[in-house]
Design a protein around this motif. Structure first.
Motif, mmCIF file in Angstrom:
data_model
loop_
_atom_site.group_PDB
_atom_site.id
_atom_site.type_symbol
_atom_site.label_atom_id
_atom_site.label_comp_id
_atom_site.label_asym_id
_atom_site.label_seq_id
_atom_site.Cartn_x
_atom_site.Cartn_y
_atom_site.Cartn_z
ATOM 1 N N ILE A 605 9.751 -32.833 -1.381
ATOM 2 C CA ILE A 605 9.612 -32.873 -2.844
ATOM 3 C C ILE A 605 8.399 -32.053 -3.278
ATOM 4 O O ILE A 605 8.467 -31.262 -4.227
ATOM 5 C CB ILE A 605 9.485 -34.335 -3.327
ATOM 6 C CG1 ILE A 605 10.813 -35.067 -3.150
ATOM 7 C CG2 ILE A 605 9.057 -34.379 -4.789
ATOM 8 C CD1 ILE A 605 10.740 -36.550 -3.478
ATOM 9 N N LEU A 606 7.282 -32.236 -2.577
ATOM 10 C CA LEU A 606 6.064 -31.513 -2.927
ATOM 11 C C LEU A 606 6.265 -30.006 -2.784
ATOM 12 O O LEU A 606 5.914 -29.230 -3.681
ATOM 13 C CB LEU A 606 4.917 -31.987 -2.045
ATOM 14 C CG LEU A 606 3.542 -31.372 -2.321
ATOM 15 C CD1 LEU A 606 3.085 -31.711 -3.732
ATOM 16 C CD2 LEU A 606 2.512 -31.849 -1.308
ATOM 17 N N CYS A 607 6.833 -29.586 -1.657
ATOM 18 C CA CYS A 607 7.046 -28.150 -1.430
ATOM 19 C C CYS A 607 8.077 -27.599 -2.409
ATOM 20 O O CYS A 607 7.939 -26.465 -2.897
ATOM 21 C CB CYS A 607 7.501 -27.909 0.009
ATOM 22 S SG CYS A 607 6.248 -28.267 1.256
ATOM 23 N N GLY A 608 9.120 -28.384 -2.705
ATOM 24 C CA GLY A 608 10.134 -27.930 -3.646
ATOM 25 C C GLY A 608 9.568 -27.699 -5.034
ATOM 26 O O GLY A 608 9.851 -26.677 -5.676
ATOM 27 N N CYS A 609 8.746 -28.635 -5.511
ATOM 28 C CA CYS A 609 8.121 -28.472 -6.830
ATOM 29 C C CYS A 609 7.197 -27.263 -6.841
ATOM 30 O O CYS A 609 7.158 -26.488 -7.801
ATOM 31 C CB CYS A 609 7.342 -29.739 -7.194
ATOM 32 S SG CYS A 609 8.381 -31.189 -7.498
ATOM 33 N N MET A 610 6.457 -27.096 -5.754
ATOM 34 C CA MET A 610 5.547 -25.963 -5.658
ATOM 35 C C MET A 610 6.309 -24.640 -5.692
ATOM 36 O O MET A 610 5.934 -23.709 -6.425
ATOM 37 C CB MET A 610 4.739 -26.068 -4.362
ATOM 38 C CG MET A 610 3.716 -24.993 -4.143
ATOM 39 S SD MET A 610 3.129 -24.984 -2.433
ATOM 40 C CE MET A 610 2.742 -26.705 -2.172
ATOM 41 N N VAL A 611 7.379 -24.534 -4.925
ATOM 42 C CA VAL A 611 8.145 -23.288 -4.848
ATOM 43 C C VAL A 611 8.805 -22.970 -6.184
ATOM 44 O O VAL A 611 8.769 -21.820 -6.656
ATOM 45 C CB VAL A 611 9.206 -23.390 -3.730
ATOM 46 C CG1 VAL A 611 10.201 -22.231 -3.823
ATOM 47 C CG2 VAL A 611 8.538 -23.405 -2.366
ATOM 48 N N LEU A 612 9.399 -23.976 -6.828
ATOM 49 C CA LEU A 612 10.071 -23.734 -8.096
ATOM 50 C C LEU A 612 9.101 -23.274 -9.178
ATOM 51 O O LEU A 612 9.346 -22.282 -9.880
ATOM 52 C CB LEU A 612 10.788 -25.013 -8.545
ATOM 53 C CG LEU A 612 12.057 -25.389 -7.768
ATOM 54 C CD1 LEU A 612 12.585 -26.744 -8.238
ATOM 55 C CD2 LEU A 612 13.128 -24.319 -7.928
ATOM 56 N N VAL A 613 7.985 -23.972 -9.309
ATOM 57 C CA VAL A 613 7.037 -23.633 -10.366
ATOM 58 C C VAL A 613 6.373 -22.289 -10.088
ATOM 59 O O VAL A 613 6.256 -21.434 -10.981
ATOM 60 C CB VAL A 613 5.981 -24.746 -10.508
ATOM 61 C CG1 VAL A 613 4.917 -24.352 -11.525
ATOM 62 C CG2 VAL A 613 6.633 -26.047 -10.931
ATOM 63 N N ALA A 614 5.922 -22.077 -8.840
ATOM 64 C CA ALA A 614 5.247 -20.824 -8.508
ATOM 65 C C ALA A 614 6.197 -19.637 -8.609
ATOM 66 O O ALA A 614 5.805 -18.567 -9.100
ATOM 67 C CB ALA A 614 4.663 -20.906 -7.096
ATOM 68 N N SER A 615 7.443 -19.810 -8.197
ATOM 69 C CA SER A 615 8.413 -18.713 -8.281
ATOM 70 C C SER A 615 8.694 -18.354 -9.733
ATOM 71 O O SER A 615 8.791 -17.174 -10.088
ATOM 72 C CB SER A 615 9.710 -19.102 -7.576
ATOM 73 O OG SER A 615 9.489 -19.355 -6.204
ATOM 74 N N GLY A 616 8.833 -19.388 -10.581
ATOM 75 C CA GLY A 616 9.067 -19.123 -11.995
ATOM 76 C C GLY A 616 7.915 -18.360 -12.633
ATOM 77 O O GLY A 616 8.127 -17.397 -13.389
ATOM 78 N N ALA A 617 6.693 -18.790 -12.330
ATOM 79 C CA ALA A 617 5.516 -18.111 -12.879
ATOM 80 C C ALA A 617 5.425 -16.681 -12.359
ATOM 81 O O ALA A 617 5.077 -15.758 -13.114
ATOM 82 C CB ALA A 617 4.254 -18.891 -12.528
ATOM 83 N N PHE A 618 5.734 -16.488 -11.096
ATOM 84 C CA PHE A 618 5.663 -15.142 -10.510
ATOM 85 C C PHE A 618 6.697 -14.211 -11.154
ATOM 86 O O PHE A 618 6.372 -13.069 -11.516
ATOM 87 C CB PHE A 618 5.893 -15.226 -9.000
ATOM 88 C CG PHE A 618 5.996 -13.887 -8.329
ATOM 89 C CD1 PHE A 618 4.867 -13.136 -8.044
ATOM 90 C CD2 PHE A 618 7.242 -13.358 -7.992
ATOM 91 C CE1 PHE A 618 4.965 -11.895 -7.436
ATOM 92 C CE2 PHE A 618 7.352 -12.122 -7.383
ATOM 93 C CZ PHE A 618 6.206 -11.391 -7.103
ATOM 94 N N LEU A 619 7.935 -14.688 -11.304
ATOM 95 C CA LEU A 619 8.982 -13.843 -11.881
ATOM 96 C C LEU A 619 8.679 -13.508 -13.340
ATOM 97 O O LEU A 619 8.948 -12.389 -13.798
ATOM 98 C CB LEU A 619 10.336 -14.555 -11.763
ATOM 99 C CG LEU A 619 10.873 -14.724 -10.337
ATOM 100 C CD1 LEU A 619 12.153 -15.539 -10.337
ATOM 101 C CD2 LEU A 619 11.113 -13.362 -9.681
ATOM 102 N N TRP A 620 8.115 -14.462 -14.083
ATOM 103 C CA TRP A 620 7.747 -14.201 -15.466
ATOM 104 C C TRP A 620 6.697 -13.088 -15.556
ATOM 105 O O TRP A 620 6.814 -12.161 -16.346
ATOM 106 C CB TRP A 620 7.244 -15.485 -16.114
ATOM 107 C CG TRP A 620 6.690 -15.294 -17.495
ATOM 108 C CD1 TRP A 620 5.396 -15.031 -17.852
ATOM 109 C CD2 TRP A 620 7.430 -15.328 -18.720
ATOM 110 N NE1 TRP A 620 5.274 -14.906 -19.210
ATOM 111 C CE2 TRP A 620 6.502 -15.076 -19.779
ATOM 112 C CE3 TRP A 620 8.771 -15.544 -19.046
ATOM 113 C CZ2 TRP A 620 6.888 -15.048 -21.114
ATOM 114 C CZ3 TRP A 620 9.149 -15.511 -20.383
ATOM 115 C CH2 TRP A 620 8.214 -15.275 -21.391
#
Length: 724
Positions: A605-620
């Motif tokens: 759960i921790l890694c999933g939340c981290m990957v989703l949020v960081a990936s979204g910020a990076f793509l933006w």
């Protein structure tokens, strides 16, 4: 650039805005100090009965819930404070980038002089390297914390032993080695902070990741010493007690011995390859085995359970987040504009050097002494090598430069590849740049830059930054004395790189710059030491992009938002999982639901939340960077007019002005001798002299010993080491 925008702002509004920002930063810093002190106090009192029998019981009863189980207390007092500091620190650092204070006076008050004394080197030669008074003080306080924790743990643990007679010593033995593990967890909790390159915590303490590597080394040795004593001591204990089968025990809800043994096994392999001789001569072995930290931490989680792992989780979480952001940045190929191959001696391959020049986003700003990590897939897809950035982001808004000297197999292959006429494009990936959070160049009256060999590279960025300040900002800059030592006269060509191609030596007239070069192995110069670098241009490629930060201009704000959002997401999904899946099974008893399964769920759960949020910020931010990149669409515009087949370039306009040759001709060169550093430093009579040393360890130690001797009060030492 921020500096140019500020200069165009009216003076009164500029100072008003700067004052408001400073007031906000002061408030933030006060809050950060209070939270940090509270966090430290928790670690100090944790081994005592006051915490175990009073505070912990009351807080656990209050925070125990169907959503967080029995782990609410650990989340509140061990995880939340660190992430709060990281988020608020990101805001503090973001505010610090709004105004670049070039007008800051260099006069030192009593507090600065007092702090300057504590920053002097107290230990120079020894296993710890160069250690200042401040570092030694904090090291002693940390050792005192370790000693206090271990003795208190033992005192409390021995008091709980109710067995009397001949078997009491076995219980005391078990209590001792168990408490060694508890004490080792304190070191492990701090282990990953120094190697988090994009950390928002290190800059708050005036530290950089590169300068903090030695703290990581100290913590690593102490961690493995305590954990090794903890783990290996159980084997003879189980043998004496007749319980050797415990070595193969993996309980469903308690401590897993097998997982602990596997964690220690991987840790020992990792630890063995950090031996200095192995690290220097077999760097690839050291680098690859260091990735065993993944297995070391994974089995550590299985060994102690996720509840106890929360104690050390914040530092590891920030490290993993930083590592993922670095992975996203390095997944892109960057645009390599051109390389400048410096003249070299045919008799010595180690004298070969080259300068790589990358396109960068004009919004990317960095400070002197920053560094980037470079990967060339055609040489090795796994190897990353750090290099000091030699350019100034203010002086050259669209270009970033590094200098690479041939010192091993990887650099030799890169040199041969770049200088080969058969390669017209080189695929390169980078991570960074990383560097100090603020400029500290104008606080001194004089800067003495002492370098040995390739150690001159960080000083090139300092000189270029001061050149920008004096020319564009019209500010008074310190006097600069560059003392460089080279083995051969051909190595003097490194001085050619002080002035970029876009400038000329006439620009240096705004600086009070003295260059003293010493050639130690030759009595007279070689014929080619004034020879010009050879410029090699590379063809552009549509898939390449300029270097830019993975989170854009507002990097610190985005980092704080990612940390906060991912942690909130973790709390939400953890609470839902616990309430509707785990709680109906064990009802907060922790003796029914498998501990390993709970650990896996929480970590995913921790890694999933981290990957989703960081990936979204990076793509933006990648989209925003792409829009800015359109301003640099025609990369061929800066390519020299030459035939399409020609990659080697010595432009007539460059040869006519001979700006770089003038640097060498105006340099005070001494052949066949070494600099008398003590004499040169003592000749500096200004009230505040900043002494920077970069290069071989012996050189840095010599300069540190001179500055730390206390014979003069005006020398302020700062070492620039290459610890990788």
């Amino acid at each position: 650039m921020d500096a140019r925008v500020e200069r165009e702002t009216p003076s009164n509004s500029k100072h008003k805005g700067r004052g408001e920002v400073n007031e906000v930063r002061k408030v933030i810093m006060v809050v950060l100090i209070m939270v940090m002190l509270g966090y430290i106090i928790i670690w100090i009192i944790m081994p005592t009965n006051l915490y175990k029998n009073n505070w912990k019981v009351k807080m656990s009863t209050t925070l125990k819930s169907t959503y967080f189980g029995t782990y609410g207390l650990s989340l509140l007092i061990f995880v939340f404070p660190v992430l709060f500091i990281a988020v608020l620190g990101s805001l503090y650092l973001h505010d610090g980038t709004k105004y670049v204070d070039y007008d800051k006076p260099r006069k030192e008050d009593k507090s600065r002089r007092w702090l300057g004394r504590w920053r002097r080197p107290l230990l120079v030669r020894g296993p710890l390297g160069i250690v200042s008074g401040i570092e030694l003080s904090f090291l002693m306080m940390f050792i005192a914390l370790i000693a206090w924790s271990l003795t208190t743990y033992l005192h409390v643990g021995y008091a709980k032993i109710k067995v009397h007679g001949g078997q009491r010593w076995l219980y005391k033995w078990e209590a001792t080695i168990f408490r060694l593990g508890l004490t080792g967890n304190i070191c492990l909790s701090l282990l990953f902070y120094p190697v988090t390159r994009g950390s928002s915590i290190l800059p708050l303490l005036g530290l950089t990741s590169e300068g903090s590597i030695k703290y990581h080394i100290w913590l690593g040795h102490l961690t493995m010493t305590l954990f090794t004593a903890h783990g290996l001591s159980y084997i003879p204990l189980w043998y004496v007690a007749g319980e050797i089968s415990q070595a193969l025990n993996w309980t469903k809800t308690g401590v897993s011995n097998i997982a602990g043994e596997l964690s220690l096994f991987f840790g020992l392999i990792l630890w063995a390859t950090t031996y200095p001789r192995i690290r220097r001569k077999c760097f690839e072995l050291f680098y690859y085995t260091h990735h065993l930290y993944i297995l070391f931490i994974t089995f550590f989680f299985f060994h102690v359970g996720i509840g106890f792992a929360f104690y050390m989780l914040p530092g590891f979480y920030l490290f993993v987040l930083d590592r993922y952001l670095r992975f996203l940045q390095s997944s892109q190929s960057v645009r390599l504009l051109y390389a400048r191959v410096l003249p070299s001696s045919s008799s010595s391959s180690s004298s070969s050097s080259l300068e790589l020049n990358f396109a960068k986003n004009s919004g990317l700003s960095y400070n002197p002494n920053s560094m980037i990590f470079v990967n060339v897939p055609s040489i090795s897809k796994l190897q990353w090598h750090p290099f000091t950035v030699t350019s100034s982001s203010n002086l050259e808004e669209d270009k970033l430069s590094v200098v690479i000297k041939v010192q091993g197999t990887w650099t030799r292959k890169l040199y041969d590849l770049v200088s080969s006429s058969s390669v017209d494009r080189l695929q390169v990936s980078v991570e960074g740049p990383y560097g100090p959070a603020s400029k500290q160049l104008l606080r001194h009256d004089t800067l003495v830059l002492v370098s040995g060999g390739n150690g001159i590279t960080p000083f090139i960025s300092i000189i270029q930054e001061l050149l920008f300040v004096s020319t564009n900002m019209k500010c008074q800059t310190p006097k600069i004395i560059l003392i460089s030592t080279f083995k051969n006269s051909i190595d003097l060509s490194m001085l050619n790189l002080i002035i970029p191609l876009s400038c000329s030596t006439s620009d240096l007239s705004n600086l009070d710059l003295q260059i003293k070069a010493y050639v130690t192995r030759e009595k007279e110069p070689s014929e080619d030491y004034l020879k010009q670098p050879q410029t090699i241009w590379f063809k552009p490629n549509a898939t390449d992009s300029p270097i830019s930060r993975s989170l854009g201009k507002n990097n610190w704000l985005w980092l704080g938002a990612i940390i906060m959002s991912s942690f909130i997401g973790f709390l939400v999904f953890m609470g839902l999982l616990t309430r509707y899946y785990i709680y109906p099974i064990d009802h907060n008893t922790n003796d029914i639901f498998p501990q390993a399964a709970r650990t896996i769920y929480y970590v995913l759960i921790l890694c999933g939340c981290m990957v989703l949020v960081a990936s979204g910020a990076f793509l933006w931010n990648k989209k925003r960077n792409a829009m800015e990149t359109k301003q640099i669409t025609n990369m061929e515009g800066i390519t020299p007019q030459a035939t399409p087949e020609s990659r080697f370039y010595n432009a007539d306009r460059e040869l006519e002005s001979l700006p770089h040759q003038s640097i060498l001709e105006s340099t005070e060169v001494h052949f066949g001798e070494r600099p008398n550093l003590k004499k040169l430093l003592f000749e500096c009579k200004e009230s505040s002299v900043g002494v920077f040393a970069s290069g071989p360890r012996g050189l840095r130690h010599e300069v540190a010993a001179i500055c730390g001797a206390g014979l003069v009060e005006n020398l302020h030492f700062e070492s620039i080491s290459f610890s990788w």
